[in-house]
Write a protein that holds these residues in place. Structure first.
Motif, short mmCIF file in Angstrom:
data_model
loop_
_atom_site.label_atom_id
_atom_site.label_comp_id
_atom_site.label_asym_id
_atom_site.label_seq_id
_atom_site.Cartn_x
_atom_site.Cartn_y
_atom_site.Cartn_z
N ASN A 126 0.83 -1.21 0.00
CA ASN A 126 0.00 0.00 0.00
C ASN A 126 0.86 1.25 0.00
O ASN A 126 0.55 2.23 -0.69
CB ASN A 126 -0.92 0.01 1.22
N THR A 127 1.94 1.24 0.79
CA THR A 127 2.83 2.40 0.85
C THR A 127 3.47 2.64 -0.50
O THR A 127 3.55 3.78 -0.98
CB THR A 127 3.91 2.19 1.92
N GLN A 128 3.94 1.58 -1.14
CA GLN A 128 4.59 1.72 -2.43
C GLN A 128 3.64 2.25 -3.50
O GLN A 128 4.01 3.06 -4.35
CB GLN A 128 5.20 0.39 -2.87
N ARG A 129 2.38 1.80 -3.45
CA ARG A 129 1.40 2.31 -4.42
C ARG A 129 1.15 3.80 -4.21
O ARG A 129 1.07 4.56 -5.17
CB ARG A 129 0.09 1.52 -4.29
N SER A 130 1.02 4.21 -2.94
CA SER A 130 0.75 5.61 -2.66
C SER A 130 1.96 6.48 -3.01
O SER A 130 1.80 7.60 -3.52
CB SER A 130 0.36 5.80 -1.19
#
Length: 309
Positions: free
Chosen positions: A15-19
């Motif tokens: 999720n962090t990488q997508r954001s």
């Protein structure tokens, strides 16, 4: 992708990488910024979206830009004084009250579960398998999310092979990684079996009905009553819960989110005498400041407090 790349990718939360990837696209595509960037360009980028984007969003964009520069071997321009001062100025000129989800009260949980159980009964009478699946899933998700104080992304990442259910005794859920697990060691959560509003029996009923024994526990259900292979996305929980609360007759359902379950449980535990240390350990808060954001202070002007004085 090399074996090293595989392990490096696994170390970063998806999720962090997508954001972060979205933040970099916003800087380059929407704002037409060039990377690597100077500290002045970063400050100008912040100013361009002052009052448009929330402070928390701007900070997230800075974190993404910092990571990009560090990974590419460039100096980090976000640490410069001009960037810090620009952000402080934006906070001063564009103050905003922190937005918090409305906590789900126990009475509202009871009301929603009562509606779900009637909907389950009606689906059984009509032999509507799709509705039966959906309502049984939603009951399990709601009760587990509340009584365990799970975050939305934690609910959606629960997998069947990491669940151990002991009927009428309790349940254990292992999450290989979560927001508070910085070392990625995984954590086991114990879930109580209750006399009513029981998350264990609700999850057991869902697992038996759905036949899920591996992979994501909570999944989307299409119009033909077929379970999807992927788990629900965390962002889908908010509309799901709001539709559910609206159907159950809860006022202003738009005020609730997946955090409403976590805040609701924290409020219930606090009102029932849980000490802060126990609550922090149960929910998974690492510091008091994080915990206090979820707990509403007592109102000294409330009628029951005035009557008791």
């Amino acid at each position: 992708m090399s074996e090293l790349d595989t392990y490096l990718a696994a170390a970063a939360r998806a999720n962090t990488q997508r954001s972060y990837a979205s933040a970099i696209r916003h800087f380059e595509v929407e704002w037409k910024g060039l990377l690597p960037a100077s500290s002045t360009q970063i400050a100008e980028y912040l100013v361009a979206y002052a009052g448009v984007l929330a402070i928390s969003t701007l900070k997230q964009r800075l974190a993404a830009l910092a990571q990009w520069h560090q990974e590419q071997g460039f100096p980090d321009p976000t640490k410069a004084a001009v960037v810090r001062k620009a952000l402080k100025g934006i906070q001063t000129l564009h103050p905003a009250l922190p937005k918090q989800a409305q906590p789900l009260q126990l009475a509202q949980l009871e009301q929603t579960v009562a509606w779900l159980e009637e909907a389950i009964h009606q689906a059984q009478v009509r032999q509507d398998h799709t509705a039966l699946l959906r309502h049984t899933r939603d009951r399990a998700l709601l009760l587990l999310g509340f009584w365990r104080g799970f975050r939305g992304d934690e609910i959606t990442r629960i997998e069947a092979q990491f669940m151990q259910i002991e009927a009428e005794r309790g349940m254990q859920i292992f999450l290989p990684h979560s927001k508070g697990d910085r070392q990625a060691l995984g954590k086991t959560y114990r879930v109580p079996s209750l006399a009513k509003l029981c998350p264990v029996s609700a999850c057991q009923a869902w697992m038996q009905l759905s036949g899920v024994n591996e992979g994501p526990v909570f999944r989307a259900i299409n119009r033909w009553g077929l379970l999807q292979a992927e788990g629900l996305h965390p962002s889908s929980l908010i509309p799901l819960l709001r539709r559910l609360f609206a159907a159950a007759g809860i006022p202003t359902p738009e005020a609730y989110s997946s955090h409403s379950l976590r805040r609701g449980f924290a409020g219930w535990a606090n009102a029932n005498g849980w000490d802060l240390k126990t609550l922090m350990e149960y929910v998974g808060w690492r510091d008091v400041k994080s915990a206090m954001r979820y707990l509403d202070s007592a109102d000294p002007f409330s009628p029951h407090l005035r009557q008791g004085s």
